[in-house]
Design an enzyme around this catalytic site. Structure first.
Site, short mmCIF file in Angstrom:
data_model
loop_
_atom_site.label_atom_id
_atom_site.label_comp_id
_atom_site.label_asym_id
_atom_site.label_seq_id
_atom_site.Cartn_x
_atom_site.Cartn_y
_atom_site.Cartn_z
N GLU A 126 -42.75 -32.63 -14.61
CA GLU A 126 -43.48 -31.85 -15.61
C GLU A 126 -44.79 -31.42 -14.96
O GLU A 126 -45.64 -32.25 -14.65
CB GLU A 126 -43.76 -32.70 -16.85
CG GLU A 126 -44.49 -31.90 -17.93
CD GLU A 126 -44.99 -32.77 -19.07
OE1 GLU A 126 -45.03 -32.27 -20.20
OE2 GLU A 126 -45.34 -33.94 -18.83
N ASP B 12 -37.24 -41.00 -18.26
CA ASP B 12 -38.56 -40.38 -18.34
C ASP B 12 -39.58 -41.42 -17.90
O ASP B 12 -39.62 -42.54 -18.42
CB ASP B 12 -38.83 -39.96 -19.79
CG ASP B 12 -39.85 -38.85 -19.91
OD1 ASP B 12 -40.78 -38.81 -19.07
OD2 ASP B 12 -39.73 -38.03 -20.83
N ASP C 293 -32.46 -45.55 -31.94
CA ASP C 293 -32.43 -46.65 -30.99
C ASP C 293 -31.36 -46.39 -29.93
O ASP C 293 -30.58 -45.44 -30.02
CB ASP C 293 -32.19 -47.99 -31.70
CG ASP C 293 -31.08 -47.91 -32.75
OD1 ASP C 293 -29.96 -47.48 -32.40
OD2 ASP C 293 -31.33 -48.25 -33.92
N ASP D 168 -30.28 -43.81 -35.79
CA ASP D 168 -30.75 -45.16 -36.11
C ASP D 168 -29.59 -46.03 -36.55
O ASP D 168 -28.91 -45.72 -37.54
CB ASP D 168 -31.82 -45.06 -37.21
CG ASP D 168 -32.26 -46.42 -37.72
OD1 ASP D 168 -32.14 -47.39 -36.95
OD2 ASP D 168 -32.74 -46.49 -38.86
N ASP E 138 -34.08 -49.34 -39.41
CA ASP E 138 -35.54 -49.52 -39.43
C ASP E 138 -36.28 -48.19 -39.47
O ASP E 138 -37.51 -48.16 -39.46
CB ASP E 138 -36.00 -50.36 -38.23
CG ASP E 138 -35.81 -49.64 -36.89
OD1 ASP E 138 -35.17 -48.56 -36.86
OD2 ASP E 138 -36.30 -50.17 -35.87
N HIS F 173 -39.60 -32.06 -26.78
CA HIS F 173 -40.29 -32.91 -27.74
C HIS F 173 -41.77 -32.54 -27.91
O HIS F 173 -42.42 -33.02 -28.84
CB HIS F 173 -40.18 -34.37 -27.30
CG HIS F 173 -40.87 -34.66 -26.00
ND1 HIS F 173 -40.41 -34.16 -24.79
CD2 HIS F 173 -42.00 -35.37 -25.71
CE1 HIS F 173 -41.22 -34.55 -23.82
NE2 HIS F 173 -42.19 -35.28 -24.35
N ASP F 174 -42.29 -31.71 -27.02
CA ASP F 174 -43.70 -31.29 -27.10
C ASP F 174 -43.88 -29.86 -27.61
O ASP F 174 -45.01 -29.41 -27.77
CB ASP F 174 -44.35 -31.38 -25.72
CG ASP F 174 -44.71 -32.80 -25.33
OD1 ASP F 174 -44.91 -33.63 -26.24
OD2 ASP F 174 -44.80 -33.09 -24.12
N ASP G 298 -43.40 -37.44 -15.94
CA ASP G 298 -44.37 -36.91 -16.88
C ASP G 298 -45.64 -36.46 -16.16
O ASP G 298 -46.16 -37.18 -15.30
CB ASP G 298 -44.69 -38.01 -17.91
CG ASP G 298 -45.56 -37.54 -19.03
OD1 ASP G 298 -45.12 -36.67 -19.79
OD2 ASP G 298 -46.69 -38.07 -19.17
#
Length: 540
Positions: A250, A98, A29, A21, A25, A314-315, A199
């Site tokens: 995926e 992605d 990013d 970051d 915030d 990430h899953d 995805d």
């Protein structure tokens, strides 16, 4: 089998909102990614896979896209994204985006038009059905909800969503919608990106007739339906074929036989795929099952298509926590799992933080979690009258937030991820597990990954070599041979907390050269807990 750059690549997944970051915030990013490109270059990776950063209301962390042509405010703006692409290319790396094609956000202008009336031209861009016996059109579940259908009272119909209510499924039978999607894909390819991670790409085609499922909990009826290959071949023709890119799909619910239909080199669909026989279907480590999966997929794709190798993303919970030992043998286990992923047949993927041995997390309360799938499942089970604490404990191990905690850069507050308040709590072990510490230790997980990546670049046997399992029935030891153009390598892995003697495998290592080990070099026949060794048997 044809040699290509993407088969030889090592891919690094950047989950940007948890990466770095720069504007305080609390969200990572795109500028934060730019600032860390030299770190990724030093690691040695070739391709960066960037999770969705398109405009989105962010109900599902960017997988609910409201505008495919704009950048989400949290991530930055188009000028920053363009600078990111330029800086990636200046360092000799590639960038794949992605892309979500199965559904949009409910805030996408198409869906807002679709809601307006039964005869709006955009109505058919989505899947609308009449009620059945006063309820949903069928008994299908979604990934995130008890039903795949939500009722829209003003128009008297249900719309389908394979995921959250806020993620309506697109109707891929609509030719005009498909053409708009291909145009959008060409827009990004013309900007110079190097490919797409697609995805849940096998969910685009729906079952004809939308009949009730025999086992609605299984969800497999959502994917691999008739028409999917026609869509992907059309997509290849309209968007992929004229670019030198990498496409990875995926693709849940597939066997090797199914997988080959998606990635066969004679099929003109995709280059490679993520299947989920391990990450979805093997909740904890099962050596014999893992070997069997590897054997089937190798034999199913050999000489015809290319697999992908990953244990986390990430899953899915971080690999050293879910499939290794993140306690006493965290470092050794992280290196062993890396050795395995980078030496098995297929393209290796590194999920950010994996290269320093980051672990899964345990928060104290469901309120600390952000994972929409976990939170919805928790609410569903508690509403059945179940004990909340029991439900919470059941959902912890596989929560997607296990892998979404901020990247641990330093031992300062918030792990050096942000000067603000992180969008999700940092794993409290960051003072002992962080990049700065790793870079200052010559025997660290980071430098082990770096060595593996360099070995892969210099030795085609790791990419194109034949694969033979030499330890099929052993529950603790995994030993396999890779062979290519006169080169033979043996990989020995003791995936166990105990010492194991590999003489029981009856291996002939006479004259073998030890290439790499995660313990001090040894000629012992005994492998330490979570020890990994790579031997070269012969060189051409």
């Amino acid at each position: 089998m044809k040699r290509t750059w993407w088969k030889e690549a090592v891919v690094y997944q950047v989950y940007w909102r948890s990466f770095n970051d720069t504007d305080s915030d609390g969200f990572g990013d795109l500028q934060g990614v730019i600032d860390k490109l030299d770190y990724l270059k030093e690691l040695g990776v070739d391709v960066i896979w960037l999770n969705p950063c398109y405009e989105s209301p962010d109900f599902d962390n960017g997988y609910d896209i409201s505008n495919y042509y704009r950048i989400m405010d949290k991530a930055g703006d188009m000028a920053t994204w363009e600078r990111l692409l330029e800086e990636v290319h200046l360092r000799g790396m590639k960038l794949i985006m992605d892309l979500v094609l199965n559904h949009t956000s409910h805030e996408h202008p198409w869906f807002q038009e679709s809601l307006s009336s039964l005869d709006n031209p955009k109505r058919d861009y989505y899947i609308w059905k009449n009620p059945k016996n006063g309820g949903p059109p069928n008994n299908w579940r979604s990934y995130f909800e008890p039903s795949a259908w939500t009722y829209h009272e003003p128009t008297g119909q249900y719309y389908m969503h394979s995921f959250a209510v806020e993620q309506p499924d697109l109707n891929w039978e609509n030719k005009q919608m498909r053409q708009e999607m291909y145009e959008m894909m060409r827009y990004w390819l013309d900007k110079g990106i190097d490919g797409f991670r697609l995805d849940v790409i096998n969910l685009l085609a729906k079952q004809e007739g939308f009949k009730d499922a025999d086992e609605p909990e299984g969800l497999s009826y959502l994917g691999n339906n008739p028409g999917i290959h026609e869509y992907l071949q059309e997509m290849n023709e309209q968007a992929f074929r004229n670019y030198d890119i990498m496409t990875v799909g995926e693709i849940p619910f597939v066997t090797p036989e199914d997988g080959l239909l998606y990635v066969g080199e004679d099929r003109n669909e995709l280059h490679t795929l993520f299947h989920f026989e391990v990450a979805d279907d093997m909740p904890s480590w099962d050596m014999l099952r893992f070997k069997e999966i590897q054997k089937r997929w190798y034999e199913g794709l050999k000489g015809k298509g290319t697999n992908s190798q990953f244990l986390n993303n990430h899953d899915h919970t971080r690999q050293v926590t879910r499939f290794g030992n993140d306690g006493m043998y965290r470092v050794e286990s992280a290196k062993l799992l890396a050795t395995m992923i980078h030496t098995l047949p297929g393209i290796p993927y590194i999920f950010q933080g994996e290269e320093i041995g980051m672990t899964g997390v345990r928060y104290d309360s469901i309120d600390d979690y952000h994972d929409i799938a976990m939170k919805n499942k928790y609410e569903e089970e508690v509403n059945k009258g179940r004990e909340p604490s029991r439900v919470f404990e059941e959902l912890l191990p596989l929560s997607r937030d296990n892998s979404r905690t901020p990247m641990q850069w330093t031992d300062v507050e918030h792990a050096g991820f942000t000067d603000g308040k992180p969008w999700i709590k940092v794993n409290p072990n960051y003072p002992s597990i962080n990049v700065e510490k790793e870079m200052n230790e010559s025997n660290s997980v980071f430098y082990f990954y770096q060595t593996l990546i360099q070995l892969r670049k210099r030795n085609p046997v790791m990419v194109y070599g034949d694969y033979t399992d030499l330890s099929a029935d052993d529950p603790d030891l995994y030993c396999y041979k890779r062979s290519f153009e006169g080169n033979e390598w043996i990989v020995l892995l003791n995936h166990s907390d105990a010492i194991n003697n590999f003489k029981r495998l009856d291996l002939d290592l006479n004259g073998a050269e030890l290439i790499l080990s995660n313990y001090p070099a040894s000629e012992s026949n005994e492998l330490n807990p979570h020890e990994a060794r790579i031997y070269a048997l012969s060189h051409n």
